[in-house]
Design a protein around this motif. Structure first.
Motif, mmCIF file in Angstrom:
data_model
loop_
_atom_site.group_PDB
_atom_site.id
_atom_site.type_symbol
_atom_site.label_atom_id
_atom_site.label_comp_id
_atom_site.label_asym_id
_atom_site.label_seq_id
_atom_site.Cartn_x
_atom_site.Cartn_y
_atom_site.Cartn_z
ATOM 1 N N ARG A 59 0.670 -1.040 0.110
ATOM 2 C CA ARG A 59 0.013 0.073 -0.073
ATOM 3 C C ARG A 59 0.711 1.347 -0.010
ATOM 4 N NH1 ARG A 59 -2.092 3.690 3.226
ATOM 5 N NH2 ARG A 59 -4.566 4.304 2.976
ATOM 6 N N GLN A 76 -7.900 0.022 -1.580
ATOM 7 C CA GLN A 76 -7.822 -1.346 -1.970
ATOM 8 C C GLN A 76 -8.409 -1.809 -3.488
ATOM 9 O OE1 GLN A 76 -6.219 -4.460 -0.076
ATOM 10 N NE2 GLN A 76 -6.182 -4.475 -2.388
ATOM 11 N N THR A 77 -7.825 -2.039 -4.411
ATOM 12 C CA THR A 77 -8.312 -2.625 -5.730
ATOM 13 C C THR A 77 -7.783 -3.975 -5.814
ATOM 14 O OG1 THR A 77 -6.605 -1.382 -7.013
ATOM 15 C CG2 THR A 77 -8.705 -0.096 -6.490
ATOM 16 N N TYR A 78 -8.165 -4.478 -7.255
ATOM 17 C CA TYR A 78 -7.445 -5.528 -7.697
ATOM 18 C C TYR A 78 -7.139 -5.568 -8.970
ATOM 19 C CZ TYR A 78 -8.537 -8.024 -3.407
ATOM 20 O OH TYR A 78 -8.496 -8.204 -1.657
ATOM 21 N N VAL A 144 -13.116 -3.861 -5.025
ATOM 22 C CA VAL A 144 -13.404 -5.051 -4.325
ATOM 23 C C VAL A 144 -14.706 -5.719 -4.461
ATOM 24 C CG1 VAL A 144 -13.188 -5.893 -1.841
ATOM 25 C CG2 VAL A 144 -11.682 -4.074 -2.367
ATOM 26 N N PRO A 162 -3.814 -8.491 -5.560
ATOM 27 C CA PRO A 162 -4.241 -7.274 -4.904
ATOM 28 C C PRO A 162 -3.618 -5.749 -5.328
ATOM 29 C CG PRO A 162 -3.076 -8.489 -3.177
ATOM 30 C CD PRO A 162 -3.272 -9.378 -4.663
ATOM 31 N N TYR A 164 -3.830 -1.353 -5.197
ATOM 32 C CA TYR A 164 -4.231 -0.003 -4.537
ATOM 33 C C TYR A 164 -4.126 1.040 -5.438
ATOM 34 C CZ TYR A 164 -3.180 -2.451 -0.072
ATOM 35 O OH TYR A 164 -2.891 -3.348 0.787
ATOM 36 N N ASN A 229 4.207 -1.977 3.497
ATOM 37 C CA ASN A 229 3.800 -0.847 3.129
ATOM 38 C C ASN A 229 4.625 0.282 3.399
ATOM 39 O OD1 ASN A 229 0.956 -2.096 2.676
ATOM 40 N ND2 ASN A 229 0.405 -1.826 4.647
#
Length: 584
Positions: A59, A76-78, A144, A162, A164, A229
């Motif tokens: 992150r 958070q994204t993917y 998400v 995963p 960001y 992070n």
């Protein structure tokens, strides 16, 4: 003698027995070889065949204001990808009653399901399924919620990792200072660039294990190396004040039809920048923006008279009440002619009156009482011609040449702020040092960092240095009060009620290709003068309305300073000023 025959040896069954025994031994040896000797290796190879490796993105750290409010953060994204070698075996399953049945297989069937979720054209998505790549991105930074729905289908060959997404919750506020990141997630402007190494963090590794049918094996998802992070960067900016002053600045640029404007507010005792505002800033994107207050150098105009008069005071050439003849036009001994900004009869003013009324002719006479090298030395002590070292990219050192390179006229024009150029950052640092007893505090915008483990690390202290004798600084500050307190002062129309204000106006001519195309108007000031708390500097570049500083930058200074006073909660002045005389 009997006629019977001797029986033949029974070699057949024995041979079969030995052959069977040999086979059993061979099988046993092979089992030992496979299960014990090469077992771990073969198991690893099997897992490799049914395991997908992906990068676990760290992150990116936040950038926050002085009170911890986020200026830049990550959500958070993917990233969704496909293994093109495996996708032909993918099955689309559907629950029908109590049974789960296969309703489709292969790239076309999977594309039909995923296209609406990914908001992509079905044919375009299907095209990405074709090839030999084991990891082809389909779409990055999906939410998400979308990722969860995609994952529920358990498609063989559909991978994910995963990630960001960088977001700026306050829109355009401080956009040029916060900066931006490029398509690879690396900083390419502002604090995002200068702090990229601490914001980035360290990536980890993620493994997903699949069953022969393509479903994810429960418990088969493992983090083989956790991500670290990025750090949180704590700035000195005040988000709410930055926002308010950007609005005031943009309105002034529009009202006075200026090309652009800038406003800076600094805490005098520490050098902390509370506001660093530019007009026309847009929300951070992948394209860097210019922080003009840091990257653009402009002639200071009459603000430069502060240096000339402070130098004369420090070398004992004048006192605040030394009388100076102040004609509208003055001709030097070597034939250089100078005039004031407005016609007036010949009269005399004290040095304080010359500064408050911003007389060019009076300033040139004061400047001649000090050697050029002495005045140049003070420019350098104030930081002119060199970067302040602020943690922002592209800082301009300004333009300042040594006296041996000044021509016959430049020797005099530098006395009233022409013939050299400084940034707004350099200008406010200079004025702050006058208000700080002559002590120069390098301007700072980073207060410290919070590491991934929660440890707070304060920014290294930047060493201050003495620019002026403390008595000289105090005299100069008191003289600046007459700019707003005296009825003839250039700042009388933007004095702030209830607060003693020490200020200086500056109007510089702007030239392009040898032709004058306008002016740059600026005002710098200290509030309150009796208890210096903040320094404020504003600039309007090429205003079409209000081409003098008192007419355009003055009202802007009043509005910016008033908002800063209200926001910070600065107490009003309690004592009346004891000012020097401005007239003989």
């Amino acid at each position: 003698m009997s006629g019977g025959r001797l029986s033949a040896p029974r070699t057949g069954p024995r041979l079969v027995w030995w052959l069977m025994l040999a086979c059993l031994v061979a099988i046993g040896v092979q089992l030992i070889n496979v299960q014990i000797i090469h077992g771990p290796e073969l198991a690893a190879q099997g897992r490799e065949l049914r395991t997908a490796q992906s990068t676990l993105q760290p992150r990116r750290g936040d950038i926050v204001d002085a009170f911890g409010a986020p200026l830049a953060t990550s959500v958070q994204t993917y990233h969704i990808a496909v293994n093109q070698q495996k996708i032909p075996l993918a099955r689309v399953l559907e629950k029908q009653g109590d049974a789960v049945v296969e309703v489709g297989r292969g790239p076309a069937a999977v594309a039909q399901v995923l296209a609406p979720l990914l908001e992509m054209d079905e044919a375009e998505l299907g095209g990405l399924f074709i090839g030999d790549s084991t990891y082809q991105y389909l779409k990055k930074d999906v939410s998400v919620e979308v990722w969860r729905e995609i994952r529920s289908y358990q498609f063989y060959g559909i991978e994910w990792e995963p990630s960001y997404q960088r977001v700026y919750p306050n829109g355009s506020v401080a956009g040029a200072i916060i900066g931006s990141i490029d398509g690879q997630g690396k900083g390419n402007g502002g604090l995002e660039l200068t702090q990229d190494s601490v914001l980035t963090g360290e990536p980890g590794e993620l493994a997903l294990e699949y069953a022969p049918g393509g479903q994810t094996i429960p418990g088969g998802k493992k983090v083989s190396k956790p991500a670290t992070n990025g750090d949180t960067v704590h700035t000195t900016l005040r988000l709410d004040l930055q926002h308010s002053i950007e609005e005031i600045l943009n309105q002034a640029v529009s009202h006075y039809s200026a090309d652009w404007g800038a406003a800076v507010v600094e805490e005098i005792s520490t050098g902390k920048l509370l506001v660093l505002a530019d007009s026309g800033v847009h929300e951070p994107s992948s394209n860097p923006q210019t922080a003009r207050s840091v990257q653009y150098a402009v002639e200071p105009g009459s603000v430069g008279k502060l240096v000339t008069i402070a130098s004369a005071l420090e070398h004992g050439a004048v006192t605040p009440e030394t009388v100076i003849p102040t004609p509208y036009q003055y001709v030097t001994a070597d034939g250089q002619t100078f005039v004031d900004s407005h016609h007036h009869p010949d009269y005399s003013r004290t040095v304080t009156g010359v500064l408050a009324e911003s007389s060019n002719t009076g300033t040139v006479q004061i400047g001649q009482k000090v050697g050029d090298s002495d005045r140049y030395d003070l420019y350098r002590r104030f930081g002119f011609g060199q970067v302040t070292g602020i943690d922002l990219p592209g800082e301009s050192p300004g333009i300042l040449v040594s006296p041996d390179q000044w021509d016959g006229r430049q020797r005099y024009t530098t006395m009233f702020g022409q013939g050299y150029a400084i940034t707004q950052l350099q200008q406010i640092a200079m004025v702050s040092s006058i208000a700080n007893g002559g002590v120069y505090q390098p301007p700072v915008i980073i207060d410290g960092w919070t590491r991934a483990d929660g440890t707070y690390v304060p920014a290294p202290v930047r060493e201050p240095h003495q620019t002026l004798d403390a008595d000289t600084a105090k005299q100069t500050l008191t003289m600046m009060e007459s700019t707003t307190a005296w009825e003839q002062g250039t700042g009388r129309y933007f004095a702030i009620q209830g607060y003693r204000t020490a200020a200086k106006t500056g109007t510089a001519e702007v030239f392009e290709n040898g032709a004058k195309v306008g002016t740059a108007t600026t005002v710098v000031g200290i509030i309150p003068a009796d208890n210096p708390t903040i320094a404020v500097s504003v600039l309007l570049y090429r205003p079409r309305i209000g081409v003098l500083a008192s007419e355009s930058a003055g009202p802007l200074f009043h509005d910016v300073a008033t908002e800063a006073i209200r926001n910070i909660g600065i107490p009003a002045s309690q004592d009346e000023p004891e000012l020097y005389s401005t007239e003989p």
